[in-house]
Structures are given as C-alpha cells and as structure tokens.
Design a protein around this motif. Structure first.
Motif, PDB file in Angstrom:
ATOM      1  N   PHE A  12       7.222  -5.279  -1.994  1.00 28.99           N
ATOM      2  CA  PHE A  12       5.957  -4.544  -1.899  1.00 28.99           C
ATOM      3  C   PHE A  12       5.701  -4.087  -0.467  1.00 28.99           C
ATOM      4  O   PHE A  12       5.376  -2.925  -0.206  1.00 28.99           O
ATOM      5  N   LEU A  13       5.906  -5.010   0.469  1.00 29.50           N
ATOM      6  CA  LEU A  13       5.683  -4.668   1.877  1.00 29.50           C
ATOM      7  C   LEU A  13       6.692  -3.626   2.334  1.00 29.50           C
ATOM      8  O   LEU A  13       6.368  -2.718   3.100  1.00 29.50           O
ATOM      9  N   GLY A  14       7.917  -3.729   1.852  1.00 24.01           N
ATOM     10  CA  GLY A  14       8.935  -2.765   2.227  1.00 24.01           C
ATOM     11  C   GLY A  14       8.578  -1.369   1.788  1.00 24.01           C
ATOM     12  O   GLY A  14       8.728  -0.409   2.534  1.00 24.01           O
ATOM     13  N   ILE A  15       8.065  -1.260   0.579  1.00 25.10           N
ATOM     14  CA  ILE A  15       7.642   0.045   0.078  1.00 25.10           C
ATOM     15  C   ILE A  15       6.494   0.584   0.911  1.00 25.10           C
ATOM     16  O   ILE A  15       6.449   1.752   1.261  1.00 25.10           O
ATOM     17  N   SER A  16       5.538  -0.295   1.272  1.00 23.44           N
ATOM     18  CA  SER A  16       4.383   0.143   2.057  1.00 23.44           C
ATOM     19  C   SER A  16       4.808   0.644   3.424  1.00 23.44           C
ATOM     20  O   SER A  16       4.341   1.680   3.890  1.00 23.44           O
ATOM     21  N   VAL A  17       5.711  -0.118   4.069  1.00 20.94           N
ATOM     22  CA  VAL A  17       6.173   0.293   5.391  1.00 20.94           C
ATOM     23  C   VAL A  17       6.894   1.626   5.309  1.00 20.94           C
ATOM     24  O   VAL A  17       6.662   2.535   6.097  1.00 20.94           O
ATOM     25  N   LYS A  18       7.753   1.755   4.280  1.00 19.03           N
ATOM     26  CA  LYS A  18       8.490   3.003   4.114  1.00 19.03           C
ATOM     27  C   LYS A  18       7.551   4.183   3.898  1.00 19.03           C
ATOM     28  O   LYS A  18       7.725   5.258   4.460  1.00 19.03           O
ATOM     29  N   ALA A  19       6.480   3.927   3.098  1.00 19.59           N
ATOM     30  CA  ALA A  19       5.512   4.989   2.850  1.00 19.59           C
ATOM     31  C   ALA A  19       4.821   5.414   4.136  1.00 19.59           C
ATOM     32  O   ALA A  19       4.617   6.596   4.389  1.00 19.59           O
ATOM     33  N   GLN A  20       4.457   4.425   4.965  1.00 17.08           N
ATOM     34  CA  GLN A  20       3.728   4.744   6.176  1.00 17.08           C
ATOM     35  C   GLN A  20       4.617   5.407   7.221  1.00 17.08           C
ATOM     36  O   GLN A  20       4.133   6.086   8.120  1.00 17.08           O
ATOM     37  N   GLN A  21       5.941   5.250   7.102  1.00 19.47           N
ATOM     38  CA  GLN A  21       6.842   5.933   8.026  1.00 19.47           C
ATOM     39  C   GLN A  21       6.881   7.435   7.757  1.00 19.47           C
ATOM     40  O   GLN A  21       7.239   8.205   8.637  1.00 19.47           O
ATOM     41  N   ARG A  22       6.533   7.840   6.566  1.00 19.56           N
ATOM     42  CA  ARG A  22       6.391   9.269   6.317  1.00 19.56           C
ATOM     43  C   ARG A  22       5.214   9.777   7.143  1.00 19.56           C
ATOM     44  O   ARG A  22       4.210   9.090   7.297  1.00 19.56           O
ATOM     45  N   PRO A  23       5.311  10.957   7.689  1.00 18.29           N
ATOM     46  CA  PRO A  23       4.269  11.385   8.626  1.00 18.29           C
ATOM     47  C   PRO A  23       2.962  11.725   7.934  1.00 18.29           C
ATOM     48  O   PRO A  23       2.931  12.207   6.792  1.00 18.29           O
ATOM     49  N   ASN A  24       1.868  11.473   8.638  1.00 23.83           N
ATOM     50  CA  ASN A  24       0.603  12.087   8.276  1.00 23.83           C
ATOM     51  C   ASN A  24       0.709  13.575   8.611  1.00 23.83           C
ATOM     52  O   ASN A  24       1.488  13.971   9.484  1.00 23.83           O
ATOM     53  N   ILE A  25      -0.072  14.392   7.944  1.00 23.79           N
ATOM     54  CA  ILE A  25       0.007  15.831   8.166  1.00 23.79           C
ATOM     55  C   ILE A  25      -1.398  16.404   8.288  1.00 23.79           C
ATOM     56  O   ILE A  25      -2.263  16.131   7.450  1.00 23.79           O
ATOM     57  N   ILE A  26      -1.618  17.182   9.339  1.00 26.12           N
ATOM     58  CA  ILE A  26      -2.880  17.902   9.499  1.00 26.12           C
ATOM     59  C   ILE A  26      -2.563  19.385   9.648  1.00 26.12           C
ATOM     60  O   ILE A  26      -1.782  19.785  10.513  1.00 26.12           O
ATOM     61  N   VAL A  27      -3.160  20.197   8.794  1.00 22.60           N
ATOM     62  CA  VAL A  27      -3.047  21.654   8.884  1.00 22.60           C
ATOM     63  C   VAL A  27      -4.391  22.206   9.331  1.00 22.60           C
ATOM     64  O   VAL A  27      -5.399  22.038   8.636  1.00 22.60           O
ATOM     65  N   PHE A  28      -4.426  22.810  10.501  1.00 24.58           N
ATOM     66  CA  PHE A  28      -5.622  23.482  11.010  1.00 24.58           C
ATOM     67  C   PHE A  28      -5.510  24.975  10.701  1.00 24.58           C
ATOM     68  O   PHE A  28      -4.486  25.606  10.980  1.00 24.58           O
ATOM     69  N   LEU A  29      -6.573  25.544  10.153  1.00 25.49           N
ATOM     70  CA  LEU A  29      -6.622  26.979   9.906  1.00 25.49           C
ATOM     71  C   LEU A  29      -7.924  27.522  10.474  1.00 25.49           C
ATOM     72  O   LEU A  29      -9.006  27.065  10.095  1.00 25.49           O
ATOM     73  N   SER A  30      -7.823  28.478  11.392  1.00 27.87           N
ATOM     74  CA  SER A  30      -9.028  29.123  11.921  1.00 27.87           C
ATOM     75  C   SER A  30      -9.198  30.484  11.270  1.00 27.87           C
ATOM     76  O   SER A  30      -8.332  30.954  10.535  1.00 27.87           O
TER      77      SER A  30
END
Length: 563
Positions: A12-30
C-alpha cells in the motif's frame, strides 16, 4: 499473519509513494493578452514570477492558440480542434450543427477526466466559458464538476466586472461575492480571489495523491479594472506613447532570442502619438492594463510560494499560456462620455445576496452609475472600458492583427514550461511549433494516464522537449474562426482573413496569403503568386481538415459575388 499484514502495508505504501512521484500539474491560462505582454517576452510590465519560471524552464517562441476565448478553452480542455469540441464559434448560440453547438461536446474527454482516471485530485479556479447555460436553474452537464473537476471556484460566464463578476460560481452553485464568507465585501477583486482559491485547494488537498490544478485568470480581459496600488506602480510609464513602447518591446524580443534577426516589425496600426491623441487618457488606460497583469503575476508568485512551503515545488509541472492575442475590441472606450445605461432612472442596484449575470453592469451594487466614453480612463467598478486597438497593436508586437483573426497577432502567444524534476539547464528557448491541442497529450504522458476518449487526440506530447530531445510533429496545424482560416506546415503558413457579416447569416471569403515563417514571421511578404503550387497543397490540407473536424457545414453561407 503479522507478515501478511506487513506485506500488504508495504504494498500500500509503495503504491502511494509511486503515485506521489508522479508530478503535480498546474496549467495557468490568462485572457486577452498579446505575445509581448509579459516581461520574459519583451514587456516592460513587471512580471518577475513568470520571468523566473522562464529562466529555469523552457519558452516556446512559436506557440499557438485558437484565436478566441471559447474555442481555445474547449481545445485546451480536450486536446481536440475547437469544432470537434463543439465550440467552433462562441458559447452564445447553438446552431444545431456538430461543430457549432456552443457547448462542450459530451463525447470529448477533458484533461480533468484523464487526470482523474490516473488517481489525481482535480481543481479549477477562474473562467470556464465553455457552457451554453450560465444560469443556476439550467442544465449543468457541461459545468466543471460534471466534466471531471473535484472542486471549482470561478465564473461560468466569459467576462464581467473584476469587483463584482458575472455568474460567479462555487462548485455547482452560483454565488454573490458580497455574501461569500471567504471574502470581505470591501476588498473583493476577482484576480485575487482566483489566486486565493487555488492556494486553498492546494493546502486542503489529499497529500497522498498528486493534483492537477487549472488556473484561468480573466486578466487582462476588459474591463480595465485594477487596484489603486497596482496602478500607481505604472504612473508615467506610458507617457511617451505606443511607438516608444512597441519599439522597445521589439528590440527586447530580438535580444531574448524569441525572434530571429530577420523578423520585421509590422506597420503600426495606430495614429501618431502627437496626432490629436488624448495622451493623458490613453497613457492612463495602458497603466491600468499593466496593473491588471502585474496583479496576476503577484498571484502566480503566491501560488509558487505555496508550492515551496508545501515542499512540492520540485515535483510540480507548471505551464503558462494565453487564450488569444491582444484584443482590438472597442468596449466603451470611444464615443460620448457618459452612462452605459440609456435610462438610468429605471435601474435598481442588485441586493448583496443577488446573483449577477451582467457581463457589462450598468449600475454597481452601491448605486453608482457605470461610465463609458472617450474621456473615461478606467480603474474602479464605476467604469467599464477596454484599452482599444492601438494598445492591442503594442501587445501583439511585432505581429499583424488581433484576437479573432488567425494572422500571427491573433494566435501567437507565450508558452512557458517549468519542471525542475525533468527540465535541466536554464533559460531555454525552443522554436518548436506548438499548439494548444498539444497540452492534453502532454498531460496524458505526465500523469501516466491512458487516453480512452472516443475522438482521437489531435496534438502531440511535448514531454520529449522537456527531456532535451527533438520532436517532429509530422503534420499540419489548422485554424478557423468566423471564416478566418489558416494552415501551417513546417515553415509555410497559408492564411486568409474572412469576415462574418452583420446579418450573422453570411460571410465573405478572404484571399489566401502565403508566408515563409522562417524568413517572414510578421507576415509582410505574400508569396502566394510566386508559389501557386504551395497554395494549392496547403489549401487542400485545410479543406480536408474543415470537412473532417466539422468546420463544414458552417452555420453561415458564403456571400456570392454577383458582379
């Protein structure tokens, strides 16, 4: 038994760590900003946070949008051309044609839905503008929560007062900013609220999951509304006029390497600064426009600071882009100075708890009549004007045309990508010809999601460029908006300036113009007569695209020349 529990916990912890290694993503649009309106793309406007992202990331010198707000947003959300996403025109009208429903196509998969399928938390703050219904009691099938977002704060409508925005929404319910417990009634400013909610969503997220955040500022769309402290920073900045500002931006763009040395400055589309211009009014309007952008950059800086405080800045991909070029629309900026309301005696201010639907309010909630006209500068909520075509010509330095058209001034805007976890080196500039349709496949790859949409994606993933690799699109990019048409393949661009007539039933076809973008990015030397075979090749590509994606049949008929 203990070993089995421990093993399951490890998995379970391994899956969580692996998931968190995927990047967060922010898209800014003006919104409604030109190619040269931020500092790292030539501007004198103070945008240190965007500039810093560029210094440690990648800038695209040739990135394209969809020419106007609704089409761009639908295309960005889905990775499809606007007509495939149901937004071939605007959200105002359903023409009962697949490409022109004025509503986000239910068959099109959104970025939010893709990221959610990969286990991401999904947030949105800001302008939506891809739903035909903007009413509380109407159908909400194309509202953000119904299209994959977990939380939403922003405006369903496309424009409105920065101090009292139209169709302001929290999740699935319209609200008044004056009865929202999150804000004080004497300090609400929409740009700041968008920032505040974005930070709130980041802080309140489930930290065991990566997140996707879409931040869609209305800055710097009309009206010219800004806070006094931000306006004061630019006092006197534009007193020398548009020529001086445009020339300085052009020089800086070339120095930065965003334009080649053979790029020419398109002819000025404004009168001489000393030729009967009301200098004080015009300079002050641009001061306010700059203040709007400055405040947006401050908000982006606050979001970046939050990422750092949370310890997630190095594992967050940030992409900044714009929905179209600078806007030439004259909204209340000319004509006699006076009230927007033709019969002000009939107006009653909204109560504090009433929902505003007015894109252009004629009276404020505290009873002030909203002003327009050639002598109005802008700034407070009792005014409602745009900065006009002359300053938009500066915003789009060095290009021709504006928002709505598909010459470079209408469709060329920045893309900045910042991702410390993958992008190495500093201050990179790529000449890769990118398009808003490329963002969805990029997100698919970054999140590790599997795209299962029924309509194949049109763009390409930009991730190889982040890794320092080369990328070949291998096919043309096409545009259409109100029968303004273009196709780009390699260094060649074929473009036509059409016209939708006032009867909204007919259009005029424009002549095809051909440009070599490597030698003539500003589209000043039409080569169509020299290379008729290239015109034929590219126009055939455009015609096939128009039939395939739903540009045709169009809701308007061609105006036949009977002479």
């Amino acid at each position: 038994m203990k070993l089995r529990v421990a093993h399951l916990l490890f998995l379970f912890l391994g899956i969580s760590v692996k998931a968190q290694q995927r990047p967060n993503i922010i898209v800014f649009l003006s919104d409604d900003m030109g190619y040269s309106d931020i500092g790292c793309y030539g501007s004198e406007i103070h945008t240190p946070n965007l500039d810093q992202l560029a210094q440690t990331g990648i800038r695209f010198s040739q990135f394209y949008n969809g020419a106007r707000c609704c089409p761009t947003r639908a295309s960005l959300l889905t990775g499809l051309y606007p007509h495939q996403a149901g937004m071939g025109w605007m959200r105002d009208t359903d023409y009962q044609l697949p490409g022109y429903r004025g509503d986000l196509n239910p068959k099109a998969t959104t970025m939010a839905e893709v990221a959610k399928s990969a286990g991401y938390s999904i947030f949105l703050t800001g302008k939506w503008h891809v739903s035909q219904n903007i009413k509380e009691d109407g159908a909400k099938t194309s509202w953000p929560l119904q299209r994959g977002f977990d939380r939403y704060y922003g405006t369903i409508q496309g424009a409105g007062s920065y101090f009292d925005p139209a169709a302001l929404c929290r999740d699935n319910h319209l609200i008044s900013p004056f009865t929202d417990p999150e804000y004080k009634t004497d300090s609400f400013y929409y740009t700041d609220a968008i920032t505040h909610e974005a930070i709130r969503f980041i802080k309140e997220r489930d930290a065991s999951k990566p997140f996707f955040l879409y931040v869609t500022y209305t800055a710097a769309h009309w009206p010219l509304h800004a806070k006094p402290a931000d306006i004061a920073k630019y006092k006197g900045k534009y007193d020398k006029g548009w020529d001086a500002v445009r020339d300085a931006r052009f020089r800086k763009l070339r120095q930065e390497g965003l334009l080649s040395n053979n790029t020419e400055l398109a002819p000025a589309d404004y009168p001489g600064w000393d030729n009967g211009v009301d200098k004080a009014v015009q300079a002050a309007r641009m001061e306010i426009y700059a203040a709007i952008i400055d405040d947006m950059d401050q908000g982006i800086g606050a979001i970046l600071a939050t990422l750092k405080q949370q310890g997630i800045d190095n594992n967050t991909v940030i992409m900044y882009m714009q929905d179209n070029g600078g806007c030439a629309e004259d909204i209340g900026a000319t004509g006699a100075t006076g009230n927007w309301a033709p019969h002000p005696e009939t107006l009653k201010p909204l109560k504090k708890d009433e929902i505003s639907y007015a894109t252009i309010p004629q009276i404020t909630r505290d009873g002030k009549l909203v002003q327009k006209g050639k002598g109005v500068i802008g700034g407070p909520d009792s005014t409602y004007i745009s900065y006009g075509k002359f300053w938009a010509n500066v915003s789009n330095t060095p290009f021709r045309e504006y928002k709505h058209w598909v010459h470079e001034g209408g469709i060329s805007t920045p893309l900045i990508v910042h991702y410390p976890g993958l992008i190495t080196g500093k201050n990179k500039i790529t000449p890769f010809v990118g398009h808003i349709i490329d963002i969805m496949p990029t997100i698919v790859e970054l999140t590790g999601a599997k795209y299962t949409g029924s309509i194949p994606l049109e763009g390409v993933s930009l991730v190889p460029l982040f890794k320092g690799k080369s990328l070949d699109r291998g096919k043309a990019i096409c545009w259409e908006h109100e029968m303004n048409k273009a196709v780009r393949l390699g260094d060649w661009k074929l473009v036509s300036k059409g016209e939708l007539l006032k009867d909204k039933e007919h259009y005029k076809e424009g002549k095809w113009e051909l440009y070599n973008m490597k030698k003539d990015r500003s589209e000043l030397h039409d080569l169509s007569e020299l290379y008729p075979e290239k015109v034929q090749e590219l126009s055939a590509i455009w015609n096939a695209y128009a039939r395939r994606v739903g540009v045709l049949p169009a809701p308007w008929k061609p105006l036949l020349d009977l002479n």
